[in-house]
Design a protein around this motif. Structure first.
Motif, PDB file in Angstrom:
ATOM      1  N   ILE A  11      42.777  65.083  51.138  1.00 13.13           N
ATOM      2  CA  ILE A  11      41.386  64.662  50.932  1.00 13.13           C
ATOM      3  C   ILE A  11      40.495  65.896  50.980  1.00 13.13           C
ATOM      4  O   ILE A  11      39.647  66.116  50.133  1.00 13.13           O
ATOM      5  N   LEU A  12      40.767  66.729  51.954  1.00 11.58           N
ATOM      6  CA  LEU A  12      39.943  67.926  52.109  1.00 11.58           C
ATOM      7  C   LEU A  12      40.143  68.890  50.950  1.00 11.58           C
ATOM      8  O   LEU A  12      39.230  69.559  50.527  1.00 11.58           O
ATOM      9  N   GLN A  13      41.357  68.899  50.436  1.00  6.89           N
ATOM     10  CA  GLN A  13      41.571  69.795  49.295  1.00  6.89           C
ATOM     11  C   GLN A  13      40.705  69.379  48.124  1.00  6.89           C
ATOM     12  O   GLN A  13      40.145  70.195  47.435  1.00  6.89           O
ATOM     13  N   LEU A  14      40.610  68.049  47.974  1.00 10.31           N
ATOM     14  CA  LEU A  14      39.815  67.575  46.853  1.00 10.31           C
ATOM     15  C   LEU A  14      38.335  67.817  47.110  1.00 10.31           C
ATOM     16  O   LEU A  14      37.599  68.202  46.233  1.00 10.31           O
ATOM     17  N   GLN A 118      27.583  77.854  62.700  1.00 16.46           N
ATOM     18  CA  GLN A 118      28.474  78.558  61.770  1.00 16.46           C
ATOM     19  C   GLN A 118      29.124  77.563  60.808  1.00 16.46           C
ATOM     20  O   GLN A 118      29.200  77.820  59.609  1.00 16.46           O
ATOM     21  N   ALA A 119      29.565  76.446  61.360  1.00 11.44           N
ATOM     22  CA  ALA A 119      30.222  75.446  60.510  1.00 11.44           C
ATOM     23  C   ALA A 119      29.239  74.901  59.479  1.00 11.44           C
ATOM     24  O   ALA A 119      29.565  74.750  58.301  1.00 11.44           O
ATOM     25  N   ARG A 120      28.024  74.629  59.924  1.00 14.60           N
ATOM     26  CA  ARG A 120      27.035  74.055  59.002  1.00 14.60           C
ATOM     27  C   ARG A 120      26.618  75.050  57.932  1.00 14.60           C
ATOM     28  O   ARG A 120      26.242  74.679  56.832  1.00 14.60           O
ATOM     29  N   LEU A 121      26.685  76.339  58.283  1.00 14.95           N
ATOM     30  CA  LEU A 121      26.284  77.369  57.316  1.00 14.95           C
ATOM     31  C   LEU A 121      27.416  77.767  56.380  1.00 14.95           C
ATOM     32  O   LEU A 121      27.192  78.046  55.212  1.00 14.95           O
ATOM     33  N   ARG A 122      28.623  77.809  56.928  1.00 14.26           N
ATOM     34  CA  ARG A 122      29.695  78.452  56.171  1.00 14.26           C
ATOM     35  C   ARG A 122      30.702  77.493  55.567  1.00 14.26           C
ATOM     36  O   ARG A 122      31.505  77.887  54.734  1.00 14.26           O
ATOM     37  N   LEU A 123      30.683  76.234  56.031  1.00 16.14           N
ATOM     38  CA  LEU A 123      31.563  75.260  55.380  1.00 16.14           C
ATOM     39  C   LEU A 123      30.765  74.591  54.265  1.00 16.14           C
ATOM     40  O   LEU A 123      29.574  74.372  54.408  1.00 16.14           O
ATOM     41  N   PRO A 124      31.432  74.271  53.183  1.00 22.13           N
ATOM     42  CA  PRO A 124      30.685  73.827  51.996  1.00 22.13           C
ATOM     43  C   PRO A 124      29.967  72.500  52.180  1.00 22.13           C
ATOM     44  O   PRO A 124      30.368  71.667  52.996  1.00 22.13           O
ATOM     45  N   ASP A 125      28.919  72.332  51.379  1.00 19.23           N
ATOM     46  CA  ASP A 125      28.115  71.111  51.429  1.00 19.23           C
ATOM     47  C   ASP A 125      28.947  69.868  51.124  1.00 19.23           C
ATOM     48  O   ASP A 125      28.567  68.765  51.510  1.00 19.23           O
ATOM     49  N   THR A 126      30.056  70.068  50.412  1.00 15.76           N
ATOM     50  CA  THR A 126      30.867  68.904  50.043  1.00 15.76           C
ATOM     51  C   THR A 126      31.570  68.286  51.243  1.00 15.76           C
ATOM     52  O   THR A 126      32.059  67.168  51.163  1.00 15.76           O
ATOM     53  N   LEU A 127      31.642  69.012  52.338  1.00 17.36           N
ATOM     54  CA  LEU A 127      32.179  68.417  53.568  1.00 17.36           C
ATOM     55  C   LEU A 127      31.043  67.711  54.297  1.00 17.36           C
ATOM     56  O   LEU A 127      29.925  68.224  54.348  1.00 17.36           O
ATOM     57  N   GLN A 129      28.945  66.138  57.572  1.00 19.74           N
ATOM     58  CA  GLN A 129      28.635  66.672  58.907  1.00 19.74           C
ATOM     59  C   GLN A 129      29.756  66.345  59.875  1.00 19.74           C
ATOM     60  O   GLN A 129      30.142  67.168  60.705  1.00 19.74           O
ATOM     61  N   VAL A 130      30.275  65.123  59.747  1.00 17.20           N
ATOM     62  CA  VAL A 130      31.335  64.679  60.662  1.00 17.20           C
ATOM     63  C   VAL A 130      32.557  65.582  60.501  1.00 17.20           C
ATOM     64  O   VAL A 130      33.154  66.030  61.491  1.00 17.20           O
ATOM     65  N   GLN A 131      32.902  65.885  59.265  1.00 21.46           N
ATOM     66  CA  GLN A 131      34.073  66.745  59.036  1.00 21.46           C
ATOM     67  C   GLN A 131      33.841  68.151  59.585  1.00 21.46           C
ATOM     68  O   GLN A 131      34.739  68.769  60.145  1.00 21.46           O
ATOM     69  N   LYS A 132      32.605  68.625  59.408  1.00 22.07           N
ATOM     70  CA  LYS A 132      32.305  69.970  59.921  1.00 22.07           C
ATOM     71  C   LYS A 132      32.416  69.997  61.448  1.00 22.07           C
ATOM     72  O   LYS A 132      32.947  70.940  62.029  1.00 22.07           O
ATOM     73  N   MET A 133      31.904  68.939  62.086  1.00 24.39           N
ATOM     74  CA  MET A 133      31.977  68.899  63.548  1.00 24.39           C
ATOM     75  C   MET A 133      33.416  68.714  64.030  1.00 24.39           C
ATOM     76  O   MET A 133      33.798  69.213  65.079  1.00 24.39           O
ATOM     77  N   VAL A 136      34.880  72.044  64.193  1.00 25.50           N
ATOM     78  CA  VAL A 136      34.430  72.761  65.394  1.00 25.50           C
ATOM     79  C   VAL A 136      35.233  72.289  66.609  1.00 25.50           C
ATOM     80  O   VAL A 136      35.751  73.101  67.382  1.00 25.50           O
ATOM     81  N   ASP A 137      35.370  70.971  66.748  1.00 26.00           N
ATOM     82  CA  ASP A 137      36.137  70.425  67.886  1.00 26.00           C
ATOM     83  C   ASP A 137      37.546  70.999  67.885  1.00 26.00           C
ATOM     84  O   ASP A 137      38.081  71.389  68.919  1.00 26.00           O
ATOM     85  N   HIS A 138      38.114  71.022  66.692  1.00 24.68           N
ATOM     86  CA  HIS A 138      39.495  71.465  66.578  1.00 24.68           C
ATOM     87  C   HIS A 138      39.655  72.926  66.967  1.00 24.68           C
ATOM     88  O   HIS A 138      40.547  73.291  67.732  1.00 24.68           O
ATOM     89  N   ILE A 139      38.753  73.744  66.441  1.00 25.61           N
ATOM     90  CA  ILE A 139      38.818  75.184  66.731  1.00 25.61           C
ATOM     91  C   ILE A 139      38.635  75.429  68.228  1.00 25.61           C
ATOM     92  O   ILE A 139      39.334  76.246  68.825  1.00 25.61           O
ATOM     93  N   ILE A 140      37.689  74.687  68.815  1.00 23.89           N
ATOM     94  CA  ILE A 140      37.436  74.846  70.255  1.00 23.89           C
ATOM     95  C   ILE A 140      38.702  74.519  71.041  1.00 23.89           C
ATOM     96  O   ILE A 140      39.092  75.240  71.961  1.00 23.89           O
TER      97      ILE A 140
END
Ligand SMILES: Nc1ncnc2c1ncn2[C@@H]1O[C@H](COP(=O)(O)OP(=O)(O)OP(=O)(O)O)[C@@H](O)[C@H]1O
Length: 643
Positions: A11-14, A118-127, A129-133, A136-140
């Motif tokens: 899904i994310l690839q698409l 950083q996630a909100r700035l550097r991850l694409p708009d196509t993702l 907010q939930v996916q971006k967060m 972040v959770d995952h990286i943390i």
């Protein structure tokens, strides 16, 4: 679980255009000279997707210089760097993750806030907010930062994250974007041996599972950590002392008569030899040169190998796909590093080339996030308890000093005194606040600009908008406290005076920002600012009323002059009139009982008809604002380009 991972992944690839193509890094014959010193000489190496190359060597041997070259931060005097079939150019910067030795952050933001921005700035708009967060959770979680996620980053004035936590935060910020090539300058410094080993193991796993190419510099790795590296590039005074697999290091040293004893840490052994007698060092370097000419040298480093003519990319694009599928099948239930972000891969082969190089987010998204971040970052600094105390105390003091002034000629100088004090005080406050806040902020902005996180214009506009409420709040509070204490009650005059006070404050902030952007040296910027602001006060019209005619023009360069003039026009023109004294120094009092505003201004300027009307003063102030804001932008855009 494996299926779920694959589904999420696909899904994310698409959805995610920020795909991450595997990168093969080839660098050959790198030479860097500075001030007649050789920093790098004939340095070469290859890093393939899935590999971890460690750069080792004594302090000052050129490790950071090499990473700076590989990231495109500094130019080469000779040599070439290839990323797959392309040479390294500026546009690659956004695709390369570079974690520098110094950790640069906004100190008042928490770790979690930092990563979220950083996630909100550097991850694409196509993702979403939930996916971006989720990322972040995952990286943390992966970097074991859960316990300190709500701790502020901190700096030398306030305690925050530990050195190791800051380092991991730096890495986390870069990992968010799922980069294909990672350059990490001493990622293990400040970590205890267990955490250092855990970090390297994770990086290694990340490289293998996701097809990443990783280069790290490291000082004294433990034996276990050393064996986690696929390849080693050993440098000594800018020259290659060994390049090859870590497994072959014992054999290499044996060929020159240096035996690595079993159970001895190879990293310690290497460092002892390279820092030993000069003759040993020369033998090692000669052996490394001979190795480069021999059959063990990778074909990519041969002079006749032209990366642009080798169809290597397709092979790498398939690499990741195979590994993801393989890992998911083989290891059901295991969470991949960044499974929510596993969008490297085959999609790259079919993606639109242009899209790959675009900004990750739109101008509007960048502006929105940066305004919010600016507001949040600047609030503790601009609205500190000390600033509140200073504002309220000064408001009350000014009110008490000029308490209940009569509207008479005798009190005229005092009324003007309050106006002049208010404008100059807030001019100085805003100017020097902007000036002192800029140097630390510049480091963060430069780092983010270099990694291609956002447009400079979005940052600049966001800075103006995000900080505006904070800039005007304190002068407004001061005005609300002190003006009514003077004993004047006209609401329209109160509001208009406030408007000019705020405009003057914002103009001064623009000038401070411009000076801060121009000068790298804080001492220079403070001197330049002191000169300008003091001259502005002297020429403002209150302190010196009989300026020599040949210098009269200079008052038009003083921003305080315009704000002060306007405040007088409003107060004396629209407020209750000023009663004449008997005798009076104003000619107009001979035929009347009140002093017209024009007479007050002429008396002050010393020249009949020299004052500008309200609208002109306002226009000049607005012009000051625009010009200094524009100049600040141009300086950052063309003069202070981050390197
Ligand atoms: N711009 C420059 N001009 C002159 N010399 C420089 C410049 N930049 C770096 N050097 C010198 O180049 C050498 C290599 O510096 P570099 O920072 O790459 O070393 P390093 O191996 O990363 O050291 P450390 O392990 O201590 O971080 C040092 O001796 C440094 O003083």
């Amino acid at each position: 679980m494996g299926t779920i991972l694959r589904v999420e992944s696909s899904i994310l690839q698409l959805e995610c255009p920020l795909d991450s193509r595997p990168i093969q890094l080839v660098f050959r014959d790198l030479q860097v000279f500075r001030e007649k010193r050789v920093l790098l000489r004939d340095v070469a190496g290859v890093v393939k997707p899935g590999e971890l190359l460690a750069v080792m060597g004594p302090s000052g041997c050129g490790k950071t210089t090499l990473l700076n070259c590989l990231s495109g931060r500094i130019g080469l005097d000779n040599g070439e760097i290839w990323l797959n079939r392309e040479r390294l150019t500026k546009r690659w910067r956004r695709r390369i993750c570079y974690v520098q030795q110094q950790d640069v952050f906004f100190p008042d933001l928490t770790l979690r806030q930092t990563l979220e921005y950083q996630a909100r700035l550097r991850l694409p708009d196509t993702l979403s907010q939930v996916q971006k967060m989720q990322s972040v959770d995952h990286i943390i979680e992966v970097l074991d930062l859960t316990g300190c996620q709500d701790t502020i980053i901190g700096d030398h004035t306030k305690r925050g994250l530990s050195g190791g936590e800051k380092k991991r935060t730096s890495i986390a910020c870069e990992l968010l974007t799922n980069p294909s090539l990672m350059l990490l300058d001493e990622p293990t410094s400040g970590l205890d041996s267990y955490s250092a080993q855990a970090l390297i193991s994770r990086l290694k796993r990340y490289a293998v599972q996701e097809g990443k190419s990783i280069v790290i510099t490291v000082h004294q790795p433990s034996s276990r950590m050393f064996h986690s590296f696929d390849k080693l590039l050993l440098l000594s005074r800018g020259q290659v002392a060994y390049y090859g697999s870590t497994a072959s290091i014992g054999r290499f040293f044996a060929t020159i008569g240096l035996t690595l004893l079993p159970h001895y840490n190879p990293a310690d052994f290497i460092m002892e030899q390279i820092k030993g007698p000069e003759e040993v060092r020369e033998r090692i370097i000669a052996a490394a040169k001979a190795m480069r000419q021999g059959s063990e040298c990778p074909p990519e480093l041969h002079a006749d190998y032209n990366p642009s003519q080798h169809p290597i990319c397709d092979h790498f694009f398939h690499y990741h796909e195979h590994h993801i599928t393989h890992n998911a099948k083989e290891d059901e239930g295991r969470t991949l590093w960044l499974d929510t972000q596993s969008h490297a891969s085959s999609s790259a082969s079919s993606t639109d080339e242009d899209y790959y190089w675009q900004w990750p987010t739109s101008f509007w998204s960048q502006f929105k996030v940066l305004s919010e971040r600016n507001f949040q970052e600047a609030r503790p600094r601009m609205l500190s308890r000390l600033n509140w105390f200073q504002t309220i105390a000064l408001g009350i003091l000014a009110g008490l000093l000029w308490l209940r002034l009569p509207r008479t000629e005798a009190a005229l100088h005092d009324i003007q005194g309050w106006m002049f004090f208010s404008t100059t005080y807030w001019m100085l406050f805003a100017h020097f606040s902007a000036l002192s806040s800029f140097p630390p902020e510049r480091e963060v902005i430069n780092k983010e600009r270099l990694s291609g996180s956002y447009r400079l214009s979005a940052y600049y506009l966001a800075k103006m908008v995000g900080e505006l409420p904070l800039t005007i709040l304190l002068p407004a509070v001061y005005h609300i406290i002190s003006y009514p204490m003077l004993g004047f009650h006209c609401p329209a005059v109160f509001i208009t005076l406030l408007a000019f006070l705020l405009l003057n404050t914002v103009v001064a902030q623009s000038v401070g920002f411009f000076v801060g952007a121009c000068c790298l040296d804080l001492q220079v910027s403070i001197t330049a600012s002191a000169l300008y602001t003091l001259a502005t006060q002297l020429l403002g019209g209150y302190l010196a009323t009989s300026v020599p005619p040949w210098l009269a023009w200079a008052r038009y360069s003083s921003m305080v002059h315009y704000a002060y003039q306007n405040m007088q026009i409003v107060e004396f023109g629209f407020g209750e009139p000023i009663a004449c004294s008997q005798p009076s120094k104003f000619q107009e009092c001979k035929n009347g009982t009140t002093i017209p505003v024009s007479a007050i201004l002429e008396n002050q300027n010393g020249v009949r008809g020299s004052g500008l009307p309200l609208w002109s003063n306002t226009a000049v102030l607005l012009a000051f604002l625009m010009i200094f804001r524009a100049l600040g932008y141009l300086v950052l855009r063309y003069y202070r380009i981050p390197k």
